[in-house]
Design a protein around this motif. Structure first.
Motif, short mmCIF file in Angstrom:
data_model
loop_
_atom_site.label_atom_id
_atom_site.label_comp_id
_atom_site.label_asym_id
_atom_site.label_seq_id
_atom_site.Cartn_x
_atom_site.Cartn_y
_atom_site.Cartn_z
N ARG A 72 0.83 -1.21 0.00
CA ARG A 72 0.00 0.00 0.00
C ARG A 72 0.86 1.26 0.00
O ARG A 72 0.57 2.23 -0.70
CB ARG A 72 -0.93 0.00 1.22
CG ARG A 72 -2.05 -1.04 1.15
CD ARG A 72 -3.11 -0.76 2.20
NE ARG A 72 -2.56 -0.71 3.55
CZ ARG A 72 -2.46 -1.77 4.35
NH1 ARG A 72 -2.87 -2.96 3.93
NH2 ARG A 72 -1.96 -1.65 5.56
N MET A 73 1.94 1.25 0.79
CA MET A 73 2.82 2.41 0.86
C MET A 73 3.51 2.65 -0.48
O MET A 73 3.61 3.78 -0.95
CB MET A 73 3.85 2.22 1.97
CG MET A 73 3.28 2.28 3.37
SD MET A 73 4.53 1.93 4.63
CE MET A 73 5.68 3.28 4.37
N PHE A 74 4.00 1.56 -1.10
CA PHE A 74 4.68 1.70 -2.38
C PHE A 74 3.72 2.23 -3.44
O PHE A 74 4.09 3.09 -4.25
CB PHE A 74 5.25 0.35 -2.80
CG PHE A 74 6.15 0.42 -4.01
CD1 PHE A 74 7.49 0.73 -3.87
CD2 PHE A 74 5.64 0.20 -5.28
CE1 PHE A 74 8.32 0.81 -4.98
CE2 PHE A 74 6.46 0.28 -6.39
CZ PHE A 74 7.80 0.58 -6.24
N ALA A 95 13.78 -2.04 0.43
CA ALA A 95 14.13 -1.15 1.54
C ALA A 95 12.88 -0.77 2.34
O ALA A 95 12.90 -0.76 3.57
CB ALA A 95 14.82 0.10 1.00
N MET A 96 11.78 -0.47 1.65
CA MET A 96 10.54 -0.13 2.33
C MET A 96 10.02 -1.31 3.13
O MET A 96 9.53 -1.15 4.26
CB MET A 96 9.48 0.33 1.32
CG MET A 96 9.77 1.67 0.69
SD MET A 96 8.45 2.19 -0.43
CE MET A 96 7.09 2.38 0.73
N PHE A 119 9.43 -3.83 8.51
CA PHE A 119 9.77 -4.93 9.40
C PHE A 119 10.45 -4.41 10.66
O PHE A 119 10.11 -4.80 11.78
CB PHE A 119 10.68 -5.92 8.68
CG PHE A 119 11.35 -6.91 9.58
CD1 PHE A 119 10.63 -7.93 10.17
CD2 PHE A 119 12.70 -6.81 9.86
CE1 PHE A 119 11.25 -8.84 11.02
CE2 PHE A 119 13.33 -7.70 10.70
CZ PHE A 119 12.59 -8.72 11.28
N LEU A 120 11.41 -3.49 10.50
CA LEU A 120 12.10 -2.92 11.66
C LEU A 120 11.14 -2.11 12.54
O LEU A 120 11.25 -2.13 13.77
CB LEU A 120 13.26 -2.03 11.21
CG LEU A 120 14.46 -2.75 10.58
CD1 LEU A 120 15.48 -1.75 10.08
CD2 LEU A 120 15.09 -3.72 11.58
N CYS A 131 19.02 -1.92 5.25
CA CYS A 131 17.78 -2.01 4.49
C CYS A 131 18.04 -2.01 2.99
O CYS A 131 17.20 -2.46 2.21
CB CYS A 131 16.83 -0.87 4.86
SG CYS A 131 16.22 -0.97 6.55
N PHE A 132 19.19 -1.49 2.56
CA PHE A 132 19.52 -1.42 1.13
C PHE A 132 20.50 -2.51 0.70
O PHE A 132 20.73 -2.68 -0.49
CB PHE A 132 20.11 -0.05 0.80
CG PHE A 132 19.15 1.07 0.97
CD1 PHE A 132 18.38 1.52 -0.10
CD2 PHE A 132 18.99 1.69 2.19
CE1 PHE A 132 17.49 2.57 0.05
CE2 PHE A 132 18.10 2.75 2.36
CZ PHE A 132 17.34 3.18 1.29
#
Length: 197
Positions: free
Chosen positions: A53-55, A103-104, A109-110, A166-167
């Motif tokens: 949803r965010m992407f 990354a998102m 997750f974090l 994350c990357f």
């Protein structure tokens, strides 16, 4: 801190999609399994849905996510070199957006890991360090500003490395995540206990 949190992720986002290797930009299967071991099937699926949803909202709906399409070209307007360049650019942008999605996903997750108790654990360590500092003040003990300065920068560096992870094309195991949380809590506790104020 600025390098690990800002500059290094930007460098990774630019250069990791260059090689035509999906491993550098996709989410490893073992990493997905680790998420399910930590949070369970239902919550892992919820994290994935939230990332989707965010992407969609930030990149697709806004129009930022655009790939060059060969269908939009007329064969007479592009020579062979231009077509090869366009094909490479298409592959690069596909891998770039896959890296952004990964990354998102890891950020989500974090964030869920922090909500699961890691954030409270670190806050408790900071509070306990403050009480130790207050006790030392009462006993007229001295604190070492060099230790405080070093531990503060070590904590920020650790957070920057986690941000940069994350990357990176490296799957994170639950054990490493647990040890990292404990290490950050210990660094924050010792830094707060050594604070001169």
């Amino acid at each position: 801190m600025k390098f690990w949190v800002i500059v290094f992720p930007i460098i990774l986002a630019i250069f990791l999609p260059l090689p035509n290797n999906p491993y550098l930009t996709k989410i490893p299967a073992v990493e997905m399994l680790n998420y399910k071991l930590i949070f369970g099937e239902e919550r892992s699926n919820a994290i994935e849905d939230r990332t989707d949803r965010m992407f969609y909202q930030f990149f697709i709906q806004s129009g930022a996510y655009k790939l060059p399409s060969k269908d939009n070209r007329e064969s007479g307007e592009f020579n062979q070199a231009a077509n090869l360049m366009g094909g490479w650019l298409h592959g690069y942008m596909t891998r770039f957006w896959a890296l952004v999605y990964r990354a998102m996903f890891r950020f989500n997750f974090l964030f869920s890991w922090c909500l699961s108790g890691a954030f409270i654990f670190v806050l408790a360590a900071i509070y306990d360090g403050q009480q130790v500092r207050n006790a030392r003040k009462f006993l007229l003990s001295t604190a070492n500003p060099v230790i405080f300065h070093f531990l503060t920068h070590a904590s920020l560096l650790f957070l920057g490395l986690i941000f940069s992870w994350c990357f990176l094309p490296i799957a994170l195991s639950p054990l490493v995540l647990l040890v990292s949380t404990i290490a950050i809590a210990l660094l924050a506790w010792k830094a707060n206990a050594s604070y001169l104020g």
